[in-house]
Design an enzyme around this catalytic site. Sequence first.
Site, mmCIF file in Angstrom:
data_model
loop_
_atom_site.group_PDB
_atom_site.id
_atom_site.type_symbol
_atom_site.label_atom_id
_atom_site.label_comp_id
_atom_site.label_asym_id
_atom_site.label_seq_id
_atom_site.Cartn_x
_atom_site.Cartn_y
_atom_site.Cartn_z
ATOM 1 N N ASP A 174 0.296 -0.700 -0.329
ATOM 2 C CA ASP A 174 0.386 -0.240 -0.383
ATOM 3 C C ASP A 174 0.892 0.987 -0.140
ATOM 4 O OD1 ASP A 174 -1.673 1.673 -0.047
ATOM 5 O OD2 ASP A 174 -2.669 1.127 2.209
ATOM 6 N N ASP A 179 -1.604 5.381 -5.996
ATOM 7 C CA ASP A 179 -2.465 4.689 -4.609
ATOM 8 C C ASP A 179 -2.398 3.130 -5.433
ATOM 9 O OD1 ASP A 179 -3.158 3.517 -1.965
ATOM 10 O OD2 ASP A 179 -4.760 4.326 -2.217
#
Length: 500
Positions: free
Chosen positions: A101, A319
């Site tokens: 992440d 992201d």
Amino acid sequence: MGRIVYAGVSVGVLVVLVQAATVLCGFPATLTLERAFPTNHGVEIAHLRGRDRVRHGRMLQSSGGVIDFPVAGTYDPFLVGLYYTRVQLGNPPKDFYVQIDTGSDVLWVSCNSCNGCPATSGLQIQLNFFDPGSSTTASLVSCSDQICALGVQSSDSACFGQSNQCAYVFQYGDGSGTSGYYVMDMIHLDVVVDSSVTSNSSASVMFGCSTSQTGDLTKSDRAVDGIFGFGQQDLSVISQLSSRGIAPKVFSHCLKGDDSGGGILVLGEIVEPNVVYTPLVPSQPHYNLNLQSISVNGQVLPISPAVFSTSNSQGTIIDSGTTLAYLAEEAYNAFVVAVTNIVSQSTQSVVLKGNRCYVTSSSVSDIFPQVSLNFAGGASLVLTAQDYLIQQNSVGGTTVWCIGFQKIPGQGITILGDLVLKDKIFIYDLANQRIGWTNYDCSMSVNVSTATKTGKSEYVNAGQFSDSGSMQNQPDRFILNLSIFVLFVQLYIFTSFFHS
């Protein structure tokens, strides 16, 4: 890693060596290490993690090496919908599978006292719970520790009431959340040195111990042990390791976009001649980029530049923790209209559950336009149809494809998730505050620079898991046996020369 060739000291030995390498075990003289990684739910774990990259060798040296993480998962929301890696924490080491992440900072895993943490996973991975009391090297982090204070500044840590325990509470964009406390313990690292050698090393890092999870984090269908935040704030593992000189202040990934998934994740800069860079927007908590315009088939869409400006409520973020991609509402509407107009003669446009979809019997590569996201500094992220469409279903020769870009009504946030990031090298050069990318076959090996004083670089293959949690080294045993064979050939030639 990549290619490994052993050369003899004489022409005669070289010929024998090449012949032997061709015959023994069916290996070629030049060994190309490759891997494949199916991840759909219908395949047994042995097949999911069937072929491992070679890992053997030396300890981490002061001259540096490439810290390499295996990768599993795929962007496809109908298969997995996330990419994850395995980390080993504690002493003795214990495996934890964590989502990759880049939209958050902290590494955290489920702990033995966790409320709401899933115990099983539909990803066919063994979930574990970290127990600080069972690790001989674990220690709790107090509020008086300097690293806890650094986290308070970035909202990654907090201290509540009379407790002296450094804690955290995270709320994610999908409504899920987690809370817990911080521990300091060992993370065990796979380090590639001298191109063909890997080693196990370790370093002490602070990470989160989750005691509570809510929302989608509690669901077991795609459950993992936690999240590995690769953000640039002080508490991220990349920041902790780079501040102590253990790793460079740069990391790279290359996420495979096919159904088998997997890819490459390294702490270092992937060296590839076609990489283009754009600067990071300064003083932002995320990896914000300055998106300036969107082009469809070379035509710039009529979108106000103000739509892409960066503020507290809008901007463009990279992201890897987001499966699809999201456009600011005004940009999304213009994008969908432009694509629909171009393919109107060759598809049937329909709306399914609020998504713009297209029914076609043709190849989307032939009829859908090329899209370009244009960033500051002249860098463009060029997208093919597979980078912005999601296949819904197929009946006979007809297929339904839907726009994979979504919109967040009333918000100006643009998020580039795995749908866009896949099948490309992405380099997060935090030292120079820039992000670079280029198209790439992520099943191939890459050349990685750690920017050490020696200027050396290492070849790294797409990493993946073994059945036992350790990495296999069968090809290296072959090379060792081959080297011994060559030594005997050399001795035979040497003794025959003196006896003749």
